[in-house]
Design a protein around this motif. Structure first.
Motif: not given
Lengths: 678, 155
Positions: A139-149, A211-216, A450-455
């Protein structure tokens, strides 16, 4: 340097190579793939995957080669390696699946012949619950974005029946979490055809596993463990980043062999309540436990590869990414509306954040004149494959994104370069998504990506009927029209008109400004000639024909006595000071005219890839705020000019003054972006 | 492409050649009057200090694209306009010559410039911007353009 190659010759072998190198890079190992090894017939998605790792630097003695699929190295493969090494002594690690000792000796001998050094053969240690791989999985994880849900990734769920899909739809209705589907390319296509885009779906080839992993924030496994390296690396990244993995297979084929994987309900119908009651309340603890689990430890980079890290650590800038500049990327579309809108937003952020741009050459002059550092991109060419310019742009955009705090995209078609530049850096991404798509327009790519965008920030139109149904998704935000408003007083206007008359040498008292668009979507030479010829009959008019500095011009336009062809990156300034404005109906020019209360004749530009300019013009015409003239109504056009230079123009201006227009949304849009900036 | 046996009919029917013929018809010694100096002070967005044109020092290496059916031979015209734009009169003469070259030799011309507006755009030329703060970055940017276009010749 550290070079990586594969002994295999097929697409899967190259795909494995790229995935492996991306993971190495994520571990701080500066691995590259020789550009000479790139197959010529790669699909665009693989070209994008490999783009960041290609190098044309020659191998030198002391360099290291990591060879994957070493058991597949044949005589031709060895000759290719020898050509790359050119006699240099190259250290080599071979990963492979050698069925016999003899096959290992054969492969070693071939590589030794090519590289002048005896290679080290490595058979990777397996990792339960994954099937054995002949390539190291780490593994070589990226940082994860903080999410509301939290986002729950549903890995390979059954979507084959309407019942199964209905259960997934029900699951997605939870208020406690969002769901996204991860599946194969064909299953994703089937899902979209059946269910549309309300529940985002990914296929594993869409982004690299890193790039896919941090989304979950949670992942549920519906299918058995898979041998495909992308799946395995994704699992490694998920484990190391602390994303709990839940086994929802009926036979518990993940959790039965790996205690660090949580056993969940096998019925989708039971999943929502179970996640909400059992998992989400202790998600934080589960994340820590996952990060510290034996599974995560098994996915640490193996010693042989770890040793490839540079001994003299390059002074890698460990900066807080959120303090970097905001990177705007407007497309050029037909006109310059996207770039202008972005520059207005960036201007509204000026006191709180630095902004820089990546933009097409037609916009760079305007953006630099507004004080923004700008990197030029390369436009499409009909003589090149559609993705080729975007590949070049990706090679520029991604490095620029690396130290940016967020990426802001404004355009209708979400390019691979934008999507990947943001995802590869796990960068917050904001889409300024103007609406008013034409009825029946194919916007499948836009809806999917549009799924790729944070906002998503939607600049609304001034008139209600032009704004579509409001989406309820939490990451979609609506703001008022983004428009540059005039700040000139009557005396300033008079002064500017006087200077302008002197500069262009026109004495007519009534100023008519024509901006009929860049000519990309439609040839407007006939209309322009009709306007210029008609102006010759009016000695009271000074006619400015405004062209964008990079637009094409027609020599005939320069010979009219009371028309002057002018260009400026500040052309918007002319709209509020005009007695009559003759314009295309792009978002910016439309709102600038309406908000400046300038009597306007709108002539729509329509093409399949554009917004619905005619609807905009109709909305203004129906309210008696402007005139809408079709491109073929050239007699009406000249008559309307005379009308508007008389009483009709006075009436239009009066109507515009009385109109209660919505508050502009520039500051609100800036605020939505600034939330991602430290 | 017209091919080796050119005829009137083939010449008139070839879309690419007619594109260059169209460019030739736009040739004119008159150019739009730039009024930036007049308007910039009235534009709230305009800044006294312009932004710079940047190119990332670590931009990815671009492998030259392989030949395909879409491609036509292309020639790059690298303008020596690092410090100032070429005069409009020079541009007009050069534009007609390069359009003539494209028509006669059945190739495409791509103009490479250090300026925002090289002057060739008004005729309809494809113009690429060279960016970068250092000579090395500018060379890297040019490599990107060479890889994308696959220039046969750089003038």
């Amino acid at each position: 340097m550290i070079f990586c190659e594969t002994g295999g010759h097929d697409t899967t072998a190259f795909d494995n190579l790229v995935v492996f190198v991306s993971q190495l890079r994520g571990c701080g190992i500066p691995a590259v793939i020789s550009a000479k090894s790139l197959p010529d017939d790669l699909r665009p998605s693989h070209q994008f995957d490999a783009a960041a790792f290609l190098s044309n630097v020659a191998m030198n003695s002391g360099d290291t080669l990591v060879l994957l699929d070493g058991h597949k190295i044949d005589v031709d493969g060895a000759a290719k390696l020898r050509e790359l090494a050119k006699g240099a002594e190259i250290n080599c690690l071979i990963y492979g699946n050698f069925e016999t000792r003899q096959s290992e000796i054969t492969a070693s001998a071939r590589v030794a012949y090519a590289l002048n050094v005896q290679p080290k053969v490595i058979v990777p240690a397996g990792c339960d619950p994954l099937p054995p791989s002949n390539i190291a999985v780490f593994g070589a994880p990226l940082r994860q974005e903080k999410r509301v849900k939290p986002v729950v990734g549903l890995f390979a769920p059954d979507i084959s029946t309407s019942d199964a899909r209905a259960q997934l739809r029900t699951l997605a209705m939870s208020r406690a979490f969002d769901v996204e589907i991860i599946t194969t390319g064909s299953a994703k296509k089937d899902w979209i055809e059946a269910e549309g885009h309300d529940i985002p779906a990914w296929h594993l080839g869409e982004l690299l596993p890193r790039a896919l992993a941090p989304r979950f924030d949670l992942v549920t496994m519906f299918g058995p463990p898979h041998v495909w390296l992308r799946t395995q690396m994704l699992l490694a990244n998920l484990s190391l980043q602390g994303t709990p993995i839940i086994d929802t297979t009926p036979k518990q084929c993940w959790s039965s062999v790996c205690p660090d994987i949580v056993t969940g309900p096998s019925r989708v119908a039971d999943l929502s309540a179970w996640l909400e009651k059992v998992i989400l309340p202790k998600l934080s603890e589960l994340r820590t436990a996952t990060r510290e689990s034996d599974l995560a430890k098994a996915f640490a980079i193996p010693e042989d590869l770890r040793e490839l890290r540079p001994t003299v650590a390059k002074a890698r800038k460990v900066s807080d990414q959120s303090s970097g500049p905001v990177l705007f990327m407007p497309t050029n579309g037909v006109g310059l509306g996207h770039a202008k809108r972005c520059s207005l937003i960036a201007d509204a952020m000026r006191d709180q954040a630095t902004s820089r741009f990546a933009a097409f050459p037609s916009c760079t002059g305007m953006l630099t004149a507004s004080g923004f550092a700008t990197m030029p991109l390369v436009s499409r060419s009909e003589h090149r494959a559609p993705h080729e310019n975007d590949l070049v742009n990706f090679g520029r955009l991604s490095p620029l994104a690396k130290d940016s705090s967020a990426i802001v995209f404004d355009g209708g078609y979400v390019f691979d370069s934008v999507m990947r530049a943001a995802a590869d850096q796990a960068l917050p991404s904001i889409w300024i998504r103007r609406g008013l798509w034409q009825a029946g327009q194919n916007n499948q790519v836009a809806l999917d990506r549009q799924k790729t965008f944070s906002r998503i920030v939607v600049p609304t139109e001034a008139f209600d009927e032009l704004n579509g149904r409001r989406e309820t998704a939490q990451n979609v935000h609506y703001v008022g029209p983004i428009v540059q408003e005039s700040r000139q007083s009557a005396s300033q206007t008079a002064k500017l008109r006087k200077k302008l008359a002197a500069k262009v040498g026109l004495t007519g008292k009534k100023l008519v400004v024509t901006m009929l668009g860049g000519g990309v979507a439609a040839d407007r030479r006939a209309q322009i000639n009709a306007i210029c010829a008609h102006m010759e009959t009016r000695s009271d008019v000074a006619h400015l024909l405004v062209v964008w500095p990079t637009a094409t011009t027609d020599p005939g336009w320069f010979h009219y006595r009371n028309t002057r062809v002018v260009q400026s990156v500040h052309a918007s300034v002319l709209i509020p000071i005009a007695d009559l404005f003759i314009s295309a109906i792009g978002y910016n020019s439309f709102h600038e005219a309406i908000y400046a209360h300038t009597p306007t004749i709108f002539v729509p530009q329509m093409a399949g890839f554009m917004d619905d300019q005619r609807a905009r013009g109709l909305a203004a015409a129906d309210r008696e705020l402007a005139l809408l003239i079709e491109p073929w109504e050239m007699l009406s056009l000249t008559k309307s000019i005379d009308d508007c230079l008389g009483d009709r123009g006075v009436q239009l201006r009066e109507n515009l003054r009385k109109m209660n227009l919505p508050e502009t949304g520039t500051k609100a849009a800036a605020g939505h972006i600034l939330e991602y900036v430290a | 492409m017209i091919g080796p046996a050119r005829t009137d009919a083939a010449f008139l029917a070839d879309r690419q050649t007619q594109h260059w013929a169209e460019i030739m018809t736009r040739a004119s010694v008159v150019a739009p009057l730039n009024i930036d100096d007049l308007l910039s002070s009235e534009n709230a967005l305009a800044q006294h200090d312009p932004g710079i044109v940047i190119f990332p020092h670590d931009a990815f290496y671009q492998k030259p694209q392989v030949e395909n059916a879409l491609r036509r031979p292309s020639i790059a015209v690298l303008l020596p306009d690092q410090n100032e734009r070429l005069p409009a009169e020079d541009v007009q003469v050069l534009a007609t010559r390069y359009a003539a070259l494209a028509i006669e030799k059945e190739c495409d011309i791509v103009v490479l410039t250090y300026q925002h507006n090289a002057g060739f755009e008004r005729f309809g030329f494809r113009v690429e911007r060279i960016a970068g703060a250092t000579r090395q970055e500018q060379e890297h940017c040019l490599e990107h353009l060479r890889a994308f276009w696959g220039f046969e010749v750089v003038i």
